[in-house]
Design an enzyme around this catalytic site. Structure first.
Site, PDB file in Angstrom:
ATOM      1  N   PRO A  95      14.484 -16.704  59.947  1.00  0.00           N
ATOM      2  CA  PRO A  95      14.996 -17.464  61.096  1.00  0.00           C
ATOM      3  C   PRO A  95      13.975 -18.491  61.559  1.00  0.00           C
ATOM      4  O   PRO A  95      12.772 -18.338  61.345  1.00  0.00           O
ATOM      5  CB  PRO A  95      15.215 -16.378  62.159  1.00  0.00           C
ATOM      6  CG  PRO A  95      14.327 -15.249  61.757  1.00  0.00           C
ATOM      7  CD  PRO A  95      14.257 -15.291  60.268  1.00  0.00           C
ATOM      8  N   GLY A  96      14.470 -19.539  62.224  1.00  0.00           N
ATOM      9  CA  GLY A  96      13.583 -20.578  62.725  1.00  0.00           C
ATOM     10  C   GLY A  96      13.789 -21.888  61.989  1.00  0.00           C
ATOM     11  O   GLY A  96      14.575 -21.992  61.040  1.00  0.00           O
ATOM     12  N   ILE A  97      13.072 -22.912  62.427  1.00  0.00           N
ATOM     13  CA  ILE A  97      13.148 -24.240  61.809  1.00  0.00           C
ATOM     14  C   ILE A  97      12.488 -24.193  60.439  1.00  0.00           C
ATOM     15  O   ILE A  97      11.386 -23.675  60.280  1.00  0.00           O
ATOM     16  CB  ILE A  97      12.449 -25.284  62.706  1.00  0.00           C
ATOM     17  CG1 ILE A  97      13.139 -25.354  64.068  1.00  0.00           C
ATOM     18  CG2 ILE A  97      12.446 -26.654  62.040  1.00  0.00           C
ATOM     19  CD1 ILE A  97      12.414 -26.206  65.087  1.00  0.00           C
ATOM     20  N   LYS A 155       6.404 -16.210  51.649  1.00  0.00           N
ATOM     21  CA  LYS A 155       6.274 -17.664  51.717  1.00  0.00           C
ATOM     22  C   LYS A 155       5.852 -18.202  50.346  1.00  0.00           C
ATOM     23  O   LYS A 155       4.886 -17.703  49.745  1.00  0.00           O
ATOM     24  CB  LYS A 155       5.218 -18.050  52.766  1.00  0.00           C
ATOM     25  CG  LYS A 155       5.495 -17.484  54.152  1.00  0.00           C
ATOM     26  CD  LYS A 155       4.327 -17.662  55.104  1.00  0.00           C
ATOM     27  CE  LYS A 155       4.127 -19.088  55.524  1.00  0.00           C
ATOM     28  NZ  LYS A 155       3.134 -19.199  56.635  1.00  0.00           N
ATOM     29  N   ASP A 215      -3.151 -12.991  58.940  1.00  0.00           N
ATOM     30  CA  ASP A 215      -3.688 -12.764  57.607  1.00  0.00           C
ATOM     31  C   ASP A 215      -2.551 -12.885  56.592  1.00  0.00           C
ATOM     32  O   ASP A 215      -1.387 -12.632  56.897  1.00  0.00           O
ATOM     33  CB  ASP A 215      -4.322 -11.370  57.530  1.00  0.00           C
ATOM     34  CG  ASP A 215      -5.083 -11.154  56.239  1.00  0.00           C
ATOM     35  OD1 ASP A 215      -5.512 -12.148  55.611  1.00  0.00           O
ATOM     36  OD2 ASP A 215      -5.261  -9.991  55.846  1.00  0.00           O
TER      37      ASP A 215
END
Length: 390
Positions: A131-133, A151, A186
């Site tokens: 979620p998020g931009i 990521k 981290d």
């Protein structure tokens, strides 16, 4: 004879050293009850050691061993025994994170990978976009039942990003070796990570194929990701603030904005300029702390050139759509922060009341002067109210 409960104090034999402090870590046993504690030892200007606080709150211990702080140096003959003792003090803390916290990251990474695949065998939800931009540099996804985000670097970056994949890797490595002072998450870095294809949502698979095709391969029923970063999942600060404002909870908004500014200031004290300081690049932990997690534009404070915007020399300069003044590659203009850090006008007013000094170049050049003079400012994991009076 009347029986009295036993009273014991158990203390680990080695100090936990980090930054300017060393910590005594142990527990008090009173009958059937146990009370974990930590005592930070500091040194004053005269070289005298003193006890700075007594940390008894379990949450304070969790913050001390947080994923947002650099690793402890500990002289351990049997690391597994230390980790078992710490796990007894902090049962909610994964064993993998405790190995990492005491500086044994390879062991931590190995245990984490086992935990991930154990969780995959005992869960059924899918990996989905986080979620998020969406970020311009990193593609981020998550498994809702697992409190981490995954990521990977996009194949290409849209303007105005001007960097390559190696530069991004170098930035993440900088954070890995730097003191994170409780304000930078981290990351666990892996290569060739195989995950079950059936657990990827169609939306995420399409996003991976479109934006990170060079980093993924399909082998049978597995998706193999060539290079991956894994971090603790947090609530993006922009979403946190939006939800609090919708609920009319301005006390929570004020607290988050105060901690947002404190995070920026504490990073600056540690010689870190976050670069892209938008709300979406910070997260809120379950303890309500604001932590930075987007590192592609991070830089050392001492490499930045903080400038005031020169006054326009004419009306045409003032009305020009492009800057009328020269801008170097390392130039930063703090006066512009007010316009883009916090979009909501009411929240922006609160932020400026709390941290208006962030828009003054003198704040930043003052931090630079202290860093260049060798001053290492104190950043504590515990509140000022916990400190003993000296």
């Amino acid at each position: 004879a009347r029986a009295y409960p036993s009273l014991q104090v158990q203390v680990l034999g080695s100090l936990f050293s980090r930054n300017k402090a060393a910590y005594v870590v142990g527990k008090i046993i009173n009958g059937h009850r146990e009370y974990p504690f930590a005592v930070p030892l500091l040194q004053n200007e005269r070289g005298t050691l003193y006890l700075d606080a007594l940390l008894l709150d379990p949450d304070q211990l969790l913050l001390l061993f947080s994923f947002a702080r650099a690793y402890f140096l500990v002289d351990m003959q049997v690391p597994a025994a230390y980790v078992s003792f710490l796990r007894n003090l902090m049962p909610r803390k994964p064993r993998a994170e405790l190995y990492t916290a005491v500086g044994l990251q390879k062991q931590g990474k190995t245990l984490f990978y086992r935990d991930l695949h154990y969780h995959l065998r005992h869960s059924s939800d899918d990996f989905v976009p986080a979620p998020g931009i969406k970020g311009m540099v990193m593609l981020v996804f998550t498994l809702p039942s697992f409190p981490y985000v995954f990521k990977l670097i996009r194949d290409s970056f849209a303007p105005p990003k001007e960097m390559d994949q190696q530069t991004v890797k170098d930035k993440y490595l900088l954070v890995k070796y730097h003191d994170r002072v409780g304000r930078m998450a981290d990351t666990l870095e892996y290569s060739l990570v195989a995950l079950p294809l059936a657990r990827f949502s169609p939306e995420l698979l399409e996003e991976l194929k479109a934006n990170a095709a060079s980093s993924i391969e399909f082998e049978g029923d597995q998706v193999v990701i060539g290079h991956l970063y894994i971090e603790r999942r947090m609530t993006p600060l922009n979403l946190y603030l939006e939800e609090a404002m919708r609920a009319g909870d301005w006390a929570r908004v004020r607290h988050a904005l105060r901690d947002y500014g404190n995070a920026i200031k504490e990073l600056a004290s540690a010689d870190i300029f976050p670069g892209d300081m938008l709300l979406k690049n910070f997260g809120v932990t379950r303890h309500g702390r604001v932590v930075f997690y987007d590192y592609d534009e991070i830089a050392y404070m001492t490499d930045c050139n903080f400038r005031r915007i020169p006054p326009p020399s004419s009306f045409e300069d003032e009305m020009a759509s492009e800057p009328y003044y020269s801008i170097g590659p390392n130039d930063v203009f703090p006066e512009q922060f007010e316009r883009f850090l916090v979009a909501n006008p009411h929240a922006r007013e609160v932020f400026m009341q709390l941290h208006g000094d962030l828009t003054d170049p003198a704040f930043w050049t003052g931090k630079q002067a202290r860093i260049r003079a060798g001053v290492q400012e104190d950043v504590f994991s515990y509140p000022e109210s916990c400190r003993f009076r000296r």
